[in-house]
Design a protein around this motif. Structure first.
Motif, PDB file in Angstrom:
ATOM      1  N   PHE A  61      -4.172  -9.575  -0.601  1.00 36.63           N
ATOM      2  CA  PHE A  61      -3.951 -10.774   0.213  1.00 36.63           C
ATOM      3  C   PHE A  61      -3.657 -11.959  -0.681  1.00 36.63           C
ATOM      4  N   ALA A  62      -2.981 -12.941  -0.114  1.00 34.86           N
ATOM      5  CA  ALA A  62      -2.683 -14.190  -0.815  1.00 34.86           C
ATOM      6  C   ALA A  62      -2.428 -15.263   0.230  1.00 34.86           C
ATOM      7  N   ALA A  63      -2.588 -16.516  -0.186  1.00 33.09           N
ATOM      8  CA  ALA A  63      -2.339 -17.649   0.718  1.00 33.09           C
ATOM      9  C   ALA A  63      -1.201 -18.524   0.231  1.00 33.09           C
ATOM     10  N   SER A  64      -0.692 -18.272  -0.971  1.00 33.24           N
ATOM     11  CA  SER A  64       0.411 -19.085  -1.491  1.00 33.24           C
ATOM     12  C   SER A  64       1.742 -18.532  -1.000  1.00 33.24           C
ATOM     13  N   GLY A  65       2.669 -19.429  -0.727  1.00 40.17           N
ATOM     14  CA  GLY A  65       3.993 -19.017  -0.294  1.00 40.17           C
ATOM     15  C   GLY A  65       4.026 -18.415   1.094  1.00 40.17           C
ATOM     16  N   VAL A  66       3.074 -18.772   1.958  1.00 32.99           N
ATOM     17  CA  VAL A  66       3.003 -18.206   3.311  1.00 32.99           C
ATOM     18  C   VAL A  66       3.654 -19.163   4.304  1.00 32.99           C
ATOM     19  N   ASN A  67       4.670 -18.678   5.001  1.00 29.86           N
ATOM     20  CA  ASN A  67       5.297 -19.464   6.069  1.00 29.86           C
ATOM     21  C   ASN A  67       4.555 -19.293   7.387  1.00 29.86           C
ATOM     22  N   SER A  68       4.115 -18.070   7.666  1.00 25.83           N
ATOM     23  CA  SER A  68       3.355 -17.793   8.876  1.00 25.83           C
ATOM     24  C   SER A  68       2.447 -16.604   8.589  1.00 25.83           C
ATOM     25  N   PRO A  69       1.230 -16.616   9.125  1.00 22.76           N
ATOM     26  CA  PRO A  69       0.281 -15.543   8.824  1.00 22.76           C
ATOM     27  C   PRO A  69       0.761 -14.210   9.389  1.00 22.76           C
ATOM     28  N   ALA A  70       0.477 -13.143   8.662  1.00 22.28           N
ATOM     29  CA  ALA A  70       0.925 -11.823   9.099  1.00 22.28           C
ATOM     30  C   ALA A  70       0.149 -10.759   8.349  1.00 22.28           C
ATOM     31  N   LEU A  71       0.158  -9.544   8.892  1.00 22.19           N
ATOM     32  CA  LEU A  71      -0.462  -8.393   8.248  1.00 22.19           C
ATOM     33  C   LEU A  71       0.544  -7.260   8.225  1.00 22.19           C
ATOM     34  N   ALA A  72       0.849  -6.782   7.020  1.00 20.66           N
ATOM     35  CA  ALA A  72       1.760  -5.653   6.848  1.00 20.66           C
ATOM     36  C   ALA A  72       0.966  -4.434   6.422  1.00 20.66           C
ATOM     37  N   LEU A  73       1.510  -3.263   6.709  1.00 18.67           N
ATOM     38  CA  LEU A  73       0.889  -2.010   6.284  1.00 18.67           C
ATOM     39  C   LEU A  73       1.958  -1.123   5.681  1.00 18.67           C
ATOM     40  N   ALA A  74       1.690  -0.602   4.496  1.00 14.44           N
ATOM     41  CA  ALA A  74       2.566   0.371   3.853  1.00 14.44           C
ATOM     42  C   ALA A  74       1.789   1.657   3.649  1.00 14.44           C
ATOM     43  N   THR A  75       2.357   2.780   4.122  1.00 12.79           N
ATOM     44  CA  THR A  75       1.716   4.079   3.928  1.00 12.79           C
ATOM     45  C   THR A  75       2.655   4.997   3.153  1.00 12.79           C
ATOM     46  N   PRO A  76       2.087   5.933   2.379  1.00  9.54           N
ATOM     47  CA  PRO A  76       2.932   6.875   1.639  1.00  9.54           C
ATOM     48  C   PRO A  76       3.322   8.072   2.511  1.00  9.54           C
ATOM     49  N   GLU A  77       4.247   8.878   1.984  1.00  6.55           N
ATOM     50  CA  GLU A  77       4.659  10.085   2.718  1.00  6.55           C
ATOM     51  C   GLU A  77       3.484  11.020   2.931  1.00  6.55           C
ATOM     52  N   ARG A  78       2.644  11.131   1.903  1.00  2.72           N
ATOM     53  CA  ARG A  78       1.455  11.972   1.997  1.00  2.72           C
ATOM     54  C   ARG A  78       0.310  11.265   1.280  1.00  2.72           C
ATOM     55  N   ARG A  79      -0.883  11.652   1.629  1.00  5.32           N
ATOM     56  CA  ARG A  79      -2.072  11.015   1.077  1.00  5.32           C
ATOM     57  C   ARG A  79      -2.084  11.144  -0.456  1.00  5.32           C
ATOM     58  N   LEU A  80      -2.374  10.037  -1.156  1.00  4.75           N
ATOM     59  CA  LEU A  80      -2.386  10.023  -2.613  1.00  4.75           C
ATOM     60  C   LEU A  80      -3.833   9.973  -3.120  1.00  4.75           C
ATOM     61  N   ARG A  81      -3.971  10.251  -4.397  1.00  5.62           N
ATOM     62  CA  ARG A  81      -5.285  10.097  -5.022  1.00  5.62           C
ATOM     63  C   ARG A  81      -5.080   9.632  -6.454  1.00  5.62           C
ATOM     64  N   ASP A  82      -5.796   8.583  -6.851  1.00  7.90           N
ATOM     65  CA  ASP A  82      -5.751   8.138  -8.232  1.00  7.90           C
ATOM     66  C   ASP A  82      -7.176   7.918  -8.716  1.00  7.90           C
ATOM     67  N   GLY A  83      -7.328   7.304  -9.879  1.00  8.18           N
ATOM     68  CA  GLY A  83      -8.649   7.151 -10.474  1.00  8.18           C
ATOM     69  C   GLY A  83      -9.605   6.358  -9.616  1.00  8.18           C
ATOM     70  N   ALA A  84      -9.087   5.522  -8.715  1.00 12.95           N
ATOM     71  CA  ALA A  84      -9.957   4.681  -7.892  1.00 12.95           C
ATOM     72  C   ALA A  84     -10.302   5.317  -6.552  1.00 12.95           C
ATOM     73  N   GLY A  85      -9.594   6.386  -6.179  1.00 10.84           N
ATOM     74  CA  GLY A  85      -9.905   7.050  -4.924  1.00 10.84           C
ATOM     75  C   GLY A  85      -8.668   7.403  -4.117  1.00 10.84           C
ATOM     76  N   ASP A  86      -8.899   7.851  -2.862  1.00  9.21           N
ATOM     77  CA  ASP A  86      -7.808   8.222  -1.966  1.00  9.21           C
ATOM     78  C   ASP A  86      -6.999   7.001  -1.568  1.00  9.21           C
ATOM     79  N   VAL A  87      -5.708   7.257  -1.333  1.00  7.09           N
ATOM     80  CA  VAL A  87      -4.827   6.183  -0.872  1.00  7.09           C
ATOM     81  C   VAL A  87      -4.059   6.692   0.348  1.00  7.09           C
ATOM     82  N   ALA A  88      -4.418   6.164   1.514  1.00  6.71           N
ATOM     83  CA  ALA A  88      -3.707   6.498   2.747  1.00  6.71           C
ATOM     84  C   ALA A  88      -2.856   5.336   3.238  1.00  6.71           C
ATOM     85  N   GLY A  89      -3.047   4.171   2.659  1.00  5.72           N
ATOM     86  CA  GLY A  89      -2.257   3.015   3.073  1.00  5.72           C
ATOM     87  C   GLY A  89      -2.795   1.747   2.456  1.00  5.72           C
ATOM     88  N   VAL A  90      -1.922   0.760   2.322  1.00 11.51           N
ATOM     89  CA  VAL A  90      -2.316  -0.545   1.776  1.00 11.51           C
ATOM     90  C   VAL A  90      -1.915  -1.628   2.774  1.00 11.51           C
TER      91      VAL A  90
END
Length: 951
Positions: A203-232
């Motif tokens: 999240f960030a508050a700089s450069g915001v014209n209007s508040p919004a929430l976006a979601l990006a998901t991968p083709e398939r569930r990922l896993r890295d050193g920090a844990g599972d990734v199903a979406g950001v």
């Protein structure tokens, strides 16, 4: 939004009961001249039908349809009752917004009030307000809506880690205009925060014209050193408006729905984020009520919802996605649902299915109002060409007359932009085969777009094509298509139905940016449809060309490589149409309104375009081509010479001086205007300052903006037009009621006088920024002396405090009545500036964007020229100066006429300043006066142009 003035508000009222309060309200309307005394009985009769109490201490009394005959003019009176009044339905009312409406205008007023009904503390604020301005501000302030919809979702992306997903989500928010590049940069420096269930947040508050929430998901569930990734999730935070988004996200996680989010379609994701669980019963229904979900039908809906055995929630499919309680009248009204939009009901538990079914049925039944079914027009929306009588193309070397749009000469092959015709069967027997065909077409279209993105990398065209590629990846479009195929529709019919439905949903939101996205959707749809039908989409040639089209707008030209476009020819459009203005901005030769015959030309045929004299010639003879080439060489020489003398004054050969200034829409361009030779700014469109901010800019912000222009001008004068919005160009935070004809509605000075504090702040900012530097301020859309005096009273009060030293106050001549009353105005105004675009529109009664008539909207019409002459004569009689700031000022044929009519200043686009100066230097004042008299004697605009060309 309610357009209220201080005179509309009465504070400190008292009443023994609700009838006495209504009597006071009726009396206020009578005193204002809005109604006759009998209207009071209509207010009582309306309360007998049902209470007009809305919530939050607000009631909106209005008459019955039968009492409309007592209404003299539509208006509003607001009465404050600080101690409150016991209403007949048991509510406590502290504010009456009493309406006199000759038709259904009260419904628009009601829609504007819904935004205050659920706002915490509003009732207390309104009841305790000590001055009318506080009441007006509270009723007028529209809360900022945070955005979460299909456009903010990027699902199934072929990305490999959390950081890439975070950047993809941030980039999506930038593409749709919610944030600026600085927001994306801020996200790039972050590590996503874990939310659990494989979901992460940046999240960030700089450069915001209007508040919004976006979601990006991968083709398939990922896993890295920090844990599972199903979406950001990527949150654009702004004030408090984004908090509702976080609450919805928290609810999603609390229900455990985050685990499966990666498996869901866009529509299902929005459903979960709206608060609907996987086990909820849902149902959709189209709203048929003519005026949408206003108070009466909303009340019917709420009553049915309250009768159900389970709680029911409702959301607007085309809205921001938040579900609200169907038992809350204020929340249901806040949806702002309009006819044709889709309501989505949801409920859980025993009886849920029956509950949502009951609400669907009551909506279909009209909610107590007579309704008519929506007319299905899918067949009409399919991009097919309707058979017409054949149009004969121009013969070789035949000059066609058109409207000059942008000066210059061009010789190049034609590229005729035509939409292809698609023919296909509506039904198909094998759904599996149709699915395969669609998937192949989607892959092919994506490959086409990726190749085009690579070829146009780095430019605006590349960005647009990238958005198109993203649209192809939207699973909601594919899912909707597959659903239709399962019902027996062909791949073509299914795909176009999904595209058309999605595009219509966005268009219905009445948002400019979303409307452009709807056009993008249809462009993408046609690309896929072309592959399904085996029809090639038109592709501009690699070599330079002249674009020939029915008409074009900014989005059309953005899709072209404008460096290769040598000229523009359109069948429709007028001299002030968007295509003409765009061509002038690009510096390419253009003619518009050439008629349908140019559309019958074959791509590749050589064309000559004469943007100064309004001619287009196909297959020119060798002699004509040679003459044109010589003229092009001469013009290039003239342009170089004009550029070399750009900083010299513009004087006719016999010494008559005409000032040449620049029109600006942004103070940042003032320095460029000076470098191009502008002797000042003849029109600063100050609305850009207001449009560039999500809220009304305060005094300090405006002073900083205007100071940038004054600094760049280095003592040259600046002519600023006060805020000119309303009607056809509203501000997001100052929306206007719907108007049948916004060009004849509440705009310009009429609008700012309803909010005098806005006008006062702007005047104070302009005068403060000017200081000792020359500033000329003018009011737009003035119709008579009363409006000028009302604005001048505010100006005089501010100037007495600021004491700027070099100030003039003037009037824009845009309305015929203003031109005809110029003698009286000239006694009090310091100068006039003629806005020929609007003056032509109002004089000829032709909307410059009208598809059939815009070609006739020519400011060289003798009727317009006579108004200009009358204005100049009236001004000069009082020692006042007159400028022209419309597009006519840069028309080479018109410049001698304007000089001959006595115009003292021409304000044009910065690019045109050197050439306009050069044109003036070619003239003598006596010759210019002869040409002006010649023009005034002609019967039509076409005759004026012919006479000037022959002279």
């Amino acid at each position: 939004m309610l357009t209220l003035t201080r005179d509309d508000v009465r504070l400190g009222c008292r009443a023994a009961d609700w009838k006495a309060a209504l009597a006071q309200a009726a009396e206020a309307l009578v005193e204002a001249g809005r109604v006759s005394p009998e209207y009071g009985e209509g207010l009582l009769a309306r309360e007998a039908q049902s209470s007009t109490y809305l919530g939050n201490g607000i009631a909106i009394p209005h008459g019955t349809p039968e009492s409309r005959r007592y209404v003299r003019s539509t208006g509003v009176r607001v009465l404050q009752f600080p101690e409150g009044v016991a209403w007949h339905d048991g509510s406590r009312v502290s504010l009456l917004v009493t309406i006199a409406a000759q038709s259904d205008e009260h419904l628009d007023i009601l829609r504007q009030l819904t935004h205050v009904l659920d706002r915490e503390g509003v009732a207390r604020t309104l009841a305790s307000a000590k001055n009318p301005d506080d009441v007006i501000a509270t009723l007028s302030r529209v809360p900022e809506k945070a955005r979460l919809d299909a456009e903010t979702l990027c699902l199934g992306l072929p990305l490999r880690d959390r950081l890439e997903l975070a950047l993809a989500a941030a980039a999506r928010l930038r593409h749709i205009g919610c944030v600026e590049a600085s927001f994306v940069a801020a996200i790039a420096g972050q590590q996503p925060v874990p939310l659990g269930q494989g979901l992460w947040l940046v999240f960030a508050a700089s450069g915001v014209n209007s508040p919004a929430l976006a979601l990006a998901t991968p083709e398939r569930r990922l896993r890295d050193g920090a844990g599972d990734v199903a979406g950001v999730f990527c949150l654009a935070a702004h004030g408090d408006a984004h908090r509702a988004l976080l609450e919805r996200l928290d609810g999603l996680l609390a229900r455990g729905d985050g685990e499966r989010l990666i498996e869901l379609s866009a529509e299902q994701v929005l459903s979960r984020l709206s608060g609907e669980s996987a086990g909820a019963e849902t149902a959709r229904v189209r709203l048929l009520n003519a005026h949408g979900l206003h108070a009466r039908p909303a009340r019917e809906l709420v009553q049915v919802a309250r009768a159900q055995s389970v709680a029911v929630r409702v959301r607007l499919l085309e809205g921001h996605g938040e579900a609200v309680s169907a038992t809350s009248l204020t929340q249901v009204l806040s949806l702002g649902a309009r006819r044709g939009q889709t309501l989505v009901f949801s409920a859980e538990g025993e009886g849920a299915s029956q509950a949502v079914s009951a609400l669907v049925e009551v909506v279909r039944g009209g909610l107590g109002e007579p309704v008519t079914p929506l007319t299905e027009t899918r067949e009409e929306s399919v991009p097919r060409v309707t058979a017409k009588e054949p149009v004969v193309a121009p013969v070789a070397d035949e000059p066609l007359t058109a409207v000059p749009a942008a000066p210059g000469l061009a010789i190049a092959p034609a590229y005729v932009l035509r939409l292809p015709e698609f023919r296909y069967a509506e039904r198909a027997d094998d759904p599996a085969r149709e699915r395969e065909r669609l998937d192949r077409a989607l892959v092919g279209a994506r490959q086409q777009l990726e190749a085009l993105v690579q070829r146009t990398v780095g430019g605006e065209v590349s960005q647009i094509l990238s958005i198109h590629a993203e649209m192809l990846s939207d699973p909601a479009l594919r899912d909707a298509s597959l659903e239709a195929m399962g019902e027996g529709a062909s791949a073509e019919a299914s795909w176009w139905r999904a595209i058309d439905t999605a595009a219509r949903a966005q268009e219905s939101l009445a948002d400019r940016l979303l409307a452009e996205r709807a056009a993008d959707l249809r462009d993408v749809g046609r690309r896929v449809l072309g592959l399904l039908c085996g029809v090639e989409m038109p592709t501009p040639p690699e070599h330079p060309y002249i674009l020939v089209a029915d008409d074009v707008g900014p989005s059309d030209v953005a899709r072209l490589e404008t460096a290769k476009v040598r000229g523009l020819v359109t069948a429709r459009g007028g001299a002030t149409s968007h295509s003409a203005i765009l061509a002038r901005a690009l510096g390419i030769a253009a003619v518009v309104g050439a008629g349908e015959r140019v559309l019958a030309l074959s791509s590749g045929v050589e064309l000559i375009v004469d943007g100064e004299n309004g001619r287009v010639v196909a297959s020119p003879s060798p002699a004509r081509r040679e003459r044109t080439e010589r003229r092009m060489v001469e013009q290039e020489s003239l342009q170089r010479a004009a550029h070399g003398r750009r900083h010299e004054e513009a004087r006719t050969q016999d010494g008559h001086r005409v000032e040449v200034a620049a029109n600006l829409g942004n103070t940042a361009h003032a320095a460029d205007a000076v470098e191009r030779g502008a002797e000042g700014i003849g029109l600063l469109r100050t609305e850009f300052v207001f449009m560039a901010h999500p809220q009304a800019p305060d005094l300090a912000t405006q002073i900083a903006e205007y100071s940038e222009a004054f600094d760049a001008l280095k003592g040259r004068p600046l002519v600023a037009r006060t805020l000119d919005v309303g009607g056809d160009k509203p501000l997001a935070y100052w929306p206007m009621p719907h108007e049948e004809n916004p060009f004849l509605g509440l705009r310009g000075i009429r609008l700012t006088l309803t909010r005098p504090e806005v006008l006062e702040t702007q005047l104070r900012a302009l005068l403060t920024a000017a200081g000792s530097r020359p500033v000329r301020i003018m009011f737009p859309m003035v119709k008579d002396i009363d409006e000028f005096r009302a604005g001048k009273a505010i100006f005089d009060r501010v100037q007495a405090e600021v004491k700027a030293t070099d100030v003039q106050l003037g009037v824009m001549i845009e309305v015929p009545s203003c031109a005809l009353l110029a003698p009286s105005l000239a006694k009090e105004a310091d100068f006039f500036s003629i806005g020929t675009n609007d003056l032509t529109q109002y004089t000829l009664a032709i909307d410059r964007g009208h598809p059939q008539l815009s070609a006739q909207s020519d400011a060289l019409h003798p009727g317009v020229l006579r108004l200009i002459r009358f204005t100049v004569e009236a001004a000069h009689a009082e020692g006042r100066w007159v400028g022209v700031c419309g597009e006519l000022g840069s028309d080479p044929q018109a410049i001698p006429v304007l000089v001959g009519l006595g115009v003292d200043e021409l304000s044009v686009s910065s690019r045109r300043v050197p050439l306009v100066k050069a044109r003036i230097r070619e003239l003598t004042l006596s010759r210019a006066r002869e040409l002006a008299e010649l023009a005034l004697k002609q019967p039509t605009a076409a005759a004026v142009r012919e006479a000037l060309e022959a002279a």
